[in-house]
Design an enzyme around this catalytic site. Structure first.
Site, short mmCIF file in Angstrom:
data_model
loop_
_atom_site.label_atom_id
_atom_site.label_comp_id
_atom_site.label_asym_id
_atom_site.label_seq_id
_atom_site.Cartn_x
_atom_site.Cartn_y
_atom_site.Cartn_z
N LYS A 102 53.30 34.59 30.12
CA LYS A 102 51.90 33.97 30.00
C LYS A 102 50.65 34.94 29.65
CE LYS A 102 48.82 30.26 33.53
NZ LYS A 102 49.03 30.31 34.92
N GLY B 166 42.41 23.15 30.63
CA GLY B 166 41.60 21.60 30.34
C GLY B 166 42.07 20.36 30.70
N PHE C 53 46.13 37.27 43.95
CA PHE C 53 48.09 37.20 43.87
C PHE C 53 48.18 36.99 45.47
CE2 PHE C 53 50.12 38.99 40.07
CZ PHE C 53 49.24 37.94 38.67
N SER D 180 46.03 37.31 34.83
CA SER D 180 45.41 36.94 35.51
C SER D 180 44.47 37.75 35.53
CB SER D 180 46.22 37.17 37.27
OG SER D 180 44.64 37.46 38.14
N ASN E 115 42.38 39.07 38.11
CA ASN E 115 41.80 39.02 39.23
C ASN E 115 42.61 40.41 40.03
OD1 ASN E 115 39.71 37.10 39.34
ND2 ASN E 115 41.91 35.47 39.55
N THR E 116 43.61 41.39 39.43
CA THR E 116 44.40 42.13 40.10
C THR E 116 43.91 43.43 39.01
OG1 THR E 116 45.98 40.88 40.62
CG2 THR E 116 46.65 43.12 40.60
N ASN F 192 45.83 31.95 30.67
CA ASN F 192 45.45 32.34 31.78
C ASN F 192 43.39 31.13 32.07
OD1 ASN F 192 45.60 33.10 34.86
ND2 ASN F 192 46.89 34.33 34.51
N THR F 193 43.19 31.82 33.21
CA THR F 193 41.59 31.54 33.11
C THR F 193 40.99 32.63 32.46
OG1 THR F 193 41.33 33.34 34.65
CG2 THR F 193 42.17 30.81 35.55
N ASP G 242 51.44 25.45 43.92
CA ASP G 242 52.42 25.56 45.25
C ASP G 242 52.83 27.27 45.14
OD1 ASP G 242 54.34 25.58 46.93
OD2 ASP G 242 55.59 23.85 45.41
N ASN H 64 37.82 31.12 40.45
CA ASN H 64 38.37 31.41 41.61
C ASN H 64 39.16 33.05 40.86
OD1 ASN H 64 42.07 32.90 40.99
ND2 ASN H 64 41.60 31.32 39.67
#
Length: 365
Positions: free
Chosen positions: A216, A296, A114, A174, A176-177, A245-246, A64, A110
């Protein structure tokens, strides 16, 4: 509801993942996914970081992102929810496609970057919440990709959402940034923690209640990095850690269709790596700091194992994608049974009972 979701899932999984996710959010908004929580069990209640949780199971940031359905998520039976990550300015994220299902591994890759609606829109939605909250709502704050002052972005997130958040998560993990994970380095992290805690101090000085702040972290950190994070978390009296995180690792993946895609892996293959890191950080920070275990969690047994490794609370997301809303009830019912089997008055009594065992495990390559 489980049969309904099984049928719906087959249809959703024929769609591009982001479209399927938008339809899931719409279904929650419309009431098409009614709450079906397990019966309240006082043995699952947790009090930590100054907050009360009816149970230790939360949904992780990412589901969300834009605070469209926080109350609806809580009514599914979750003990808490976390929205975001939210950045000061809205941003589209990375080019599509940027999410890939790996059903054989119960995993997802993914590289969203962000994508979110920004502070102003998300704040308006959180301000519109009426009535008592069934559980805490956390706000996960991030920095814009093009920001020249990323630390200031995080501090601003604390300021903007202070009145509406029950807790904050500072997301620097993350993958991804570009450059974001560099904030986990010791000097950068010290400056970041000083900034966000100073922002909270300003709010407290203005008469607002103290809100917990969690950090995190990534599951791919070296032992020395974990020691630095623990040292700084203790030095700054941080309220807690969210682990993790991932991962950038592709260890344990059997689905080779998307294995070459850039991005972070979540879901079942992350469980072992993230739980080892969790246990190591629990040992480093000691018993008092709150730890949230993520990665997981898709069964009661997995949730309990996070707790036995050192977590006070657990979060899931990818398991929810694959198993649907019925997973919440299944995990809570299963946790009640597992607590009963062990004849303890509270699930908190089981925390740390396998920390040393998880610390001693070799990290997956």
């Amino acid at each position: 509801m489980d049969l309904f979701y099984t049928i719906a899932r087959r249809a959703l999984f024929t769609l591009e993942p982001e479209i399927a996710h938008k339809l899931s959010i719409l279904a929650l908004k419309s009431g098409a996914l009614p709450g079906c929580p397990a019966a309240l069990d006082a043995r699952l209640a947790v009090k930590t970081a100054g907050l009360s949780f009816s149970n230790p199971l939360g949904i992780a940031a990412g589901f969300d992102k834009n605070a469209e359905v926080p109350m609806e998520v809580l009514r599914l039976g979750f003990g808490f929810t976390e929205i975001g990550s939210v950045t000061p300015k809205p941003q589209p994220g990375n080019p599509k496609p940027r999410i890939f299902r790996l059903p054989a591994d119960q995993a997802v890759i993914n590289r969203f970057g962000f994508n979110n609606d920004g502070h102003a829109v998300v704040l308006e939605r959180l301000n519109a919440i009426k009535g008592d909250r069934p559980g805490p709502i956390g706000v996960n704050v991030g920095a814009n990709k093009d920001s020249e002052h990323r630390i200031a972005d995080y501090a601003l997130g604390i300021e903007v959402f202070y009145a509406v958040a029950d807790y904050f998560t500072v997301n620097i993990s993350s993958p991804n940034t570009p450059g974001l994970r560099d904030l986990q380095a010791k000097n950068s992290l010290a400056a970041l923690l000083e900034a966000v805690l100073a922002a909270r101090s300003v709010e407290i000085a203005q008469g607002h209640a103290r809100k917990p702040i969690f950090l995190k972290v990534a599951p791919d950190l070296a032992a020395g990095d974990l020691e630095d994070i623990a040292e700084l978390a203790l030095e700054h009296a941080l309220d807690g850690l969210i682990i993790s995180n991932t991962t950038l690792s592709r260890s344990g993946l059997s689905d080779d269709r998307h294995i070459g895609q850039a991005g972070g892996v979540s879901g079942r293959p992350l469980f072992e790596r993230s739980t080892i890191v969790l246990a190591k950080l629990r040992k480093l920070v000691g018993p008092s700091m709150t730890i949230v275990g993520v990665g997981g969690v898709d069964s009661a047994a997995a949730a309990l194992e996070k707790i036995r490794a050192g977590a006070d609370l657990v979060q899931l997301y990818t398991g929810f994608v694959y198993q649907g809303p019925g997973l919440v009830r299944a995990i809570l019912t299963g946790l009640s049974e597992l607590v009963a089997e062990r004849n303890v008055a509270s699930i908190t009594e089981l925390r740390d009972t396998r920390t040393e065992e998880w610390v001693s495990r070799p990290m997956p390559q």
